[in-house]
Scaffold this motif. Sequence first.
Motif, PDB file in Angstrom:
ATOM      1  N   LYS A   1       0.824  -1.204   0.000  1.00  0.00           N
ATOM      2  CA  LYS A   1       0.000   0.000   0.000  1.00  0.00           C
ATOM      3  C   LYS A   1       0.863   1.261   0.000  1.00  0.00           C
ATOM      4  CE  LYS A   1      -3.822   2.169   2.524  1.00  0.00           C
ATOM      5  NZ  LYS A   1      -4.750   2.028   3.684  1.00  0.00           N
ATOM      6  N   GLU A   2       1.908   1.241   0.812  1.00  0.00           N
ATOM      7  CA  GLU A   2       2.805   2.393   0.911  1.00  0.00           C
ATOM      8  C   GLU A   2       3.476   2.699  -0.425  1.00  0.00           C
ATOM      9  OE1 GLU A   2       7.176   3.168   2.890  1.00  0.00           O
ATOM     10  OE2 GLU A   2       5.746   1.911   3.985  1.00  0.00           O
ATOM     11  N   ARG A   3       4.018   1.657  -1.075  1.00  0.00           N
ATOM     12  CA  ARG A   3       4.733   1.849  -2.335  1.00  0.00           C
ATOM     13  C   ARG A   3       3.789   2.266  -3.463  1.00  0.00           C
ATOM     14  NH1 ARG A   3       8.100   2.018   0.909  1.00  0.00           N
ATOM     15  NH2 ARG A   3      10.041   0.806   1.024  1.00  0.00           N
ATOM     16  N   VAL A   4       2.621   1.614  -3.531  1.00  0.00           N
ATOM     17  CA  VAL A   4       1.687   1.933  -4.616  1.00  0.00           C
ATOM     18  C   VAL A   4       1.176   3.361  -4.489  1.00  0.00           C
ATOM     19  CG1 VAL A   4      -0.546   1.356  -5.645  1.00  0.00           C
ATOM     20  CG2 VAL A   4       1.021  -0.474  -4.962  1.00  0.00           C
ATOM     21  N   HIS A   5       0.816   3.764  -3.282  1.00  0.00           N
ATOM     22  CA  HIS A   5       0.329   5.128  -3.087  1.00  0.00           C
ATOM     23  C   HIS A   5       1.403   6.147  -3.450  1.00  0.00           C
ATOM     24  CE1 HIS A   5      -3.204   4.120  -0.150  1.00  0.00           C
ATOM     25  NE2 HIS A   5      -3.380   3.652  -1.378  1.00  0.00           N
ATOM     26  N   TYR A   6       2.642   5.844  -3.096  1.00  0.00           N
ATOM     27  CA  TYR A   6       3.735   6.762  -3.420  1.00  0.00           C
ATOM     28  C   TYR A   6       3.858   6.957  -4.931  1.00  0.00           C
ATOM     29  CZ  TYR A   6       8.456   8.538  -4.158  1.00  0.00           C
ATOM     30  OH  TYR A   6       9.526   9.274  -4.587  1.00  0.00           O
ATOM     31  N   ILE A   7       3.895   5.858  -5.655  1.00  0.00           N
ATOM     32  CA  ILE A   7       4.123   5.956  -7.093  1.00  0.00           C
ATOM     33  C   ILE A   7       2.928   6.572  -7.817  1.00  0.00           C
ATOM     34  CG2 ILE A   7       3.291   3.677  -7.832  1.00  0.00           C
ATOM     35  CD1 ILE A   7       6.535   5.450  -8.929  1.00  0.00           C
ATOM     36  N   LEU A   8       1.707   6.314  -7.295  1.00  0.00           N
ATOM     37  CA  LEU A   8       0.514   6.917  -7.916  1.00  0.00           C
ATOM     38  C   LEU A   8       0.521   8.435  -7.726  1.00  0.00           C
ATOM     39  CD1 LEU A   8      -2.312   4.365  -7.015  1.00  0.00           C
ATOM     40  CD2 LEU A   8      -1.140   4.659  -9.196  1.00  0.00           C
TER      41      LEU A   8
ATOM     42  N   LEU B   1     -10.926   5.200 -16.865  1.00  0.00           N
ATOM     43  CA  LEU B   1      -9.976   6.302 -16.995  1.00  0.00           C
ATOM     44  C   LEU B   1      -9.855   6.752 -18.437  1.00  0.00           C
ATOM     45  CD1 LEU B   1      -7.094   4.937 -14.718  1.00  0.00           C
ATOM     46  CD2 LEU B   1      -9.051   6.361 -14.040  1.00  0.00           C
ATOM     47  N   SER B   2      -9.383   7.987 -18.604  1.00  0.00           N
ATOM     48  CA  SER B   2      -9.078   8.493 -19.938  1.00  0.00           C
ATOM     49  C   SER B   2      -7.755   7.893 -20.415  1.00  0.00           C
ATOM     50  CB  SER B   2      -8.966  10.018 -19.902  1.00  0.00           C
ATOM     51  OG  SER B   2      -7.844  10.413 -19.117  1.00  0.00           O
ATOM     52  N   GLY B   3      -7.425   8.134 -21.686  1.00  0.00           N
ATOM     53  CA  GLY B   3      -6.185   7.591 -22.229  1.00  0.00           C
ATOM     54  C   GLY B   3      -4.965   8.076 -21.486  1.00  0.00           C
ATOM     55  N   GLY B   4      -4.909   9.364 -21.186  1.00  0.00           N
ATOM     56  CA  GLY B   4      -3.758   9.912 -20.471  1.00  0.00           C
ATOM     57  C   GLY B   4      -3.641   9.340 -19.074  1.00  0.00           C
ATOM     58  N   GLN B   5      -4.787   9.157 -18.424  1.00  0.00           N
ATOM     59  CA  GLN B   5      -4.767   8.594 -17.076  1.00  0.00           C
ATOM     60  C   GLN B   5      -4.305   7.133 -17.099  1.00  0.00           C
ATOM     61  OE1 GLN B   5      -8.855   9.422 -16.226  1.00  0.00           O
ATOM     62  NE2 GLN B   5      -8.417  11.355 -15.164  1.00  0.00           N
ATOM     63  N   GLN B   6      -4.769   6.360 -18.088  1.00  0.00           N
ATOM     64  CA  GLN B   6      -4.359   4.964 -18.196  1.00  0.00           C
ATOM     65  C   GLN B   6      -2.848   4.853 -18.445  1.00  0.00           C
ATOM     66  OE1 GLN B   6      -6.871   2.050 -20.287  1.00  0.00           O
ATOM     67  NE2 GLN B   6      -8.322   3.709 -20.676  1.00  0.00           N
ATOM     68  N   GLN B   7      -2.313   5.758 -19.245  1.00  0.00           N
ATOM     69  CA  GLN B   7      -0.877   5.701 -19.498  1.00  0.00           C
ATOM     70  C   GLN B   7      -0.081   6.025 -18.244  1.00  0.00           C
ATOM     71  OE1 GLN B   7       1.202   4.107 -21.047  1.00  0.00           O
ATOM     72  NE2 GLN B   7       1.208   5.022 -23.089  1.00  0.00           N
ATOM     73  N   ARG B   8      -0.592   6.905 -17.425  1.00  0.00           N
ATOM     74  CA  ARG B   8       0.081   7.204 -16.161  1.00  0.00           C
ATOM     75  C   ARG B   8       0.085   5.968 -15.246  1.00  0.00           C
ATOM     76  NH1 ARG B   8       0.226  12.987 -14.877  1.00  0.00           N
ATOM     77  NH2 ARG B   8      -0.502  14.142 -16.691  1.00  0.00           N
ATOM     78  N   VAL B   9      -1.026   5.246 -15.243  1.00  0.00           N
ATOM     79  CA  VAL B   9      -1.084   4.007 -14.457  1.00  0.00           C
ATOM     80  C   VAL B   9      -0.062   3.011 -15.003  1.00  0.00           C
ATOM     81  CG1 VAL B   9      -2.517   2.057 -13.729  1.00  0.00           C
ATOM     82  CG2 VAL B   9      -3.508   4.351 -13.891  1.00  0.00           C
ATOM     83  N   ALA B  10       0.046   2.925 -16.342  1.00  0.00           N
ATOM     84  CA  ALA B  10       1.017   2.015 -16.954  1.00  0.00           C
ATOM     85  C   ALA B  10       2.444   2.391 -16.556  1.00  0.00           C
ATOM     86  CB  ALA B  10       0.863   2.038 -18.472  1.00  0.00           C
ATOM     87  N   ILE B  11       2.712   3.691 -16.470  1.00  0.00           N
ATOM     88  CA  ILE B  11       4.036   4.149 -16.030  1.00  0.00           C
ATOM     89  C   ILE B  11       4.270   3.753 -14.577  1.00  0.00           C
ATOM     90  CG2 ILE B  11       5.453   6.183 -15.572  1.00  0.00           C
ATOM     91  CD1 ILE B  11       4.125   7.508 -17.977  1.00  0.00           C
ATOM     92  N   ALA B  12       3.252   3.979 -13.742  1.00  0.00           N
ATOM     93  CA  ALA B  12       3.370   3.610 -12.330  1.00  0.00           C
ATOM     94  C   ALA B  12       3.639   2.111 -12.199  1.00  0.00           C
ATOM     95  CB  ALA B  12       2.092   3.993 -11.583  1.00  0.00           C
ATOM     96  N   ARG B  13       2.967   1.316 -12.992  1.00  0.00           N
ATOM     97  CA  ARG B  13       3.159  -0.136 -12.945  1.00  0.00           C
ATOM     98  C   ARG B  13       4.589  -0.513 -13.347  1.00  0.00           C
ATOM     99  NH1 ARG B  13      -0.434  -3.388 -17.050  1.00  0.00           N
ATOM    100  NH2 ARG B  13       1.046  -2.370 -18.461  1.00  0.00           N
ATOM    101  N   ALA B  14       5.135   0.192 -14.329  1.00  0.00           N
ATOM    102  CA  ALA B  14       6.497  -0.095 -14.768  1.00  0.00           C
ATOM    103  C   ALA B  14       7.523   0.326 -13.723  1.00  0.00           C
ATOM    104  CB  ALA B  14       6.772   0.614 -16.091  1.00  0.00           C
ATOM    105  N   LEU B  15       7.236   1.404 -12.977  1.00  0.00           N
ATOM    106  CA  LEU B  15       8.202   1.949 -12.030  1.00  0.00           C
ATOM    107  C   LEU B  15       8.178   1.262 -10.669  1.00  0.00           C
ATOM    108  CD1 LEU B  15       7.779   5.788 -12.651  1.00  0.00           C
ATOM    109  CD2 LEU B  15       9.529   4.274 -13.565  1.00  0.00           C
ATOM    110  N   ILE B  16       7.063   0.650 -10.298  1.00  0.00           N
ATOM    111  CA  ILE B  16       6.836   0.225  -8.922  1.00  0.00           C
ATOM    112  C   ILE B  16       7.878  -0.770  -8.440  1.00  0.00           C
ATOM    113  CG2 ILE B  16       5.303  -1.683  -9.535  1.00  0.00           C
ATOM    114  CD1 ILE B  16       4.925   0.706  -6.537  1.00  0.00           C
ATOM    115  N   LYS B  17       8.446  -1.579  -9.337  1.00  0.00           N
ATOM    116  CA  LYS B  17       9.424  -2.573  -8.891  1.00  0.00           C
ATOM    117  C   LYS B  17      10.859  -2.058  -9.009  1.00  0.00           C
ATOM    118  CE  LYS B  17       9.087  -4.897 -13.381  1.00  0.00           C
ATOM    119  NZ  LYS B  17       8.739  -6.158 -14.043  1.00  0.00           N
TER     120      LYS B  17
END
Length: 808
Positions: A121-128, A144-160
């Motif tokens: 929870k801590e890590r996901v909230h930080y990256i979001l 979500l809109s396209g821009g919002q979905q891409q931000r989520v995709a970036i967060a998913r790539a960065l989280i690890k």
Amino acid sequence: MIKVKNVDKYFNKNKRTEIHVLNEINVEFPDKGLIVLKGNSGSGKTTFLNILGGLDKVHAGEINFDDQIIKNYNPKIWNQIRTEKIGYIFQNYYLIPKLSVFENVAIVLRMIGVVDEVLIKERVHYILKQVGIYNFRKRNANQLSGGQQQRVAIARALIKNPKIIIADEPTGNLDSKNTVDVMNIIKKISKQCLVVLVTHEKSIAEFYGDRIIEISDGKIIDDYQVESSEVYQVEETDTYYLKDFKHQEQLGNISFYTNDEHINLNKDIKVRLIYQNGRLVIDIDGVIKKSQLVSEDSNVKIYDSHHEAVDKDTFMETSYQMEDIKVNKNIKNKETLYTFKNNLRNAFIKVIKMTRVKKVMLIGFIISGMITAFAASIIGNRLFDDYHGITELENYVEFNRQALNMGIEEVTSLIDSNDDQFWLNPYTNDKIKVTIPSYSSSIKTYYLEGELDIIDHISEEDIIYGRMPENIYEIVVDKSVYTNSNEPYSRLTEFGIWYAEQLIGEKIILRGVEIEIVGVCDVESQRFFGDRTILTILSYKTTGITSLFISIDYLNEIGKEIEIVDGRMPTPGSKEILIPTTYANDIIPSNGFDSGPYEYHGMLISGSYNKEDYPFDKVFYLAYNQDMEYYVFMQTLGTFSVYTSEPEMLLDKMRNADLVASWPYGNTIIEAKIEQIKLNPILYISVFILIFTGLGMYYMMRSSMLSRIYEISVYRALGVKQSSIMKEFIAELMLITTLSTLLGFLIASILIVSFQEISYLKEIVYMNLSAFLLGLFLIYTINIIFGILSIRRQLQKTPAELLSNYDM
């Protein structure tokens, strides 16, 4: 450090439509920086990214990833690399629509083995928060809109906290404002790790890139460092700067801004504002073709100022730090996304949400399970030779002694000298009735029937109740002794014997000797098993040869001394006996023993003894066990059994010697096999239905997989192992099989067991343990094999093939 050496990649290799999509690619990447791949559509940029991240296989060459040389495509190695070291940002986002924003990002942490929910929870909230999507964390991705979905995709790539970010045209579906926001984040990331990005936009490549690699027709045609400009001009379609509009009109509280000098607010635009109950309705007419309402949820931004180009330093302002999301603790060696608990829960959910057609198929599986029970009862009995109706031990051969002049030598001469198991059982003439005093009365008795046998012919493993004998006064009875003695009128229940186990502790009193039943076995032969000495007591009948003998072995066992009057003691195995002195005086002359044993009516008498000390009635003869058995045999006509280690061989020898002989065990098997041959049509039909059920499972699981192929494609691209996904489908397979086919199988098995004692049904089916276990094996094996076949081909595809075939 990543090195690519002499990489070749083909599409449709060795076919007429073959395309050499990558041709002798050689390139080396640094540990940090933003590397841009440029090229026209079809030049091989995306394919090169897929090769670099292990989403696709190469046909030649090698990739050196952190000193790990990968020559041939190895899914296991690439799965581990993608899971631990690579973050993907796809042009089409590839989020899981049914999951929330939070879970779409959290699945990556679960993939790498993070189990601490607080840490997740801590890590996901930080990256979001860093990518500006925190407020949408509870929404599903498809909201979500396209821009919002891409931000989520970036967060998913960065989280690890990966070592390399691969971004395939991450701004291709975004407007200018979102393009800048996304690229700002990616540029910041490249300061701390390697980012390899594909884009067709020259301005993005030249402004953000540290190095540009140009690809054309599968070859690298240029590779150079970038000296980018300090200013990037952005066209922001959803952002409006009021002071930049050329024309402005004011009508009361209404302000009109436009760059079109031909539009007249009073003539060309008609607006009606209707307000009622706190609600404003806007009716627009005239030259207006499209309208947009500004609200808190829209992406439209309005500034009462001029638009100004922003310099690079401003773009780079972000609080994102990779060190803040390191997850090098609470990590297990395996991913926790596809745990047994999760797989089972997901399987239950999928079964509950099955379509009506699939639920109808479940009924078919139940019927199939019932048919499987019948097939298993036939196959199991045949394969394991566990035939119902066998009432004799396998090692016994029977022969018929029809004349008294037939000597025991005619049988023993046929025995192999190495057969140490040979025993001619003289007590098999008739089933023996044994009288046992009941506990309720010393007068009343009840009867058990069975043949006598020596304890050596069973083992500890055959005992189902009680134990093996520990002295000669203890015996074991077969379960069928109780069953057959209790039919048809339940005679034993009158004395409180309701179960075979209750025979344990019962006493048999013969000739003043007390014999106790200490065990119940299950060898499917109606027999009493005891020491050879005690069998001489159990064989006692008030009439017949056994009433005239007592065993010397038994007298020795109880410490009874034998007083020899004339002659000598018999030699064991010599067929010699002792007779009472009173009887000897009448038949043997005074010098009868001078020259050795005296032969009288076929008996060898070695001496006489004093009978006065023996309380046994009608005891005339004393002999050792084996000699006593000999005389019982010689004085009896009828059917006898021979225990041998080679029953089939002995049977052949007996028949060659013109003896009337049979092998009951083998005869039963032959008869059973004949009956089973008659059941072949039923068996073939059952097997066909089993296969048909497997095909049903094949299409059910294939349908289940195709309905989730997008989700599976995403998970595979992110690094989830094939085996992990396979486990989830196997869990679903097992659950469906258990709730349907197994249910039908158990119902039919219970019915077979309940009614198989009916004589007619015995000839059709019989459910034993081997048949039951075989049925279970067939049910799960066939369903799992067919189910796995339906999904294996898809899972064997590379992640790139899955994504390209099922792109949404």
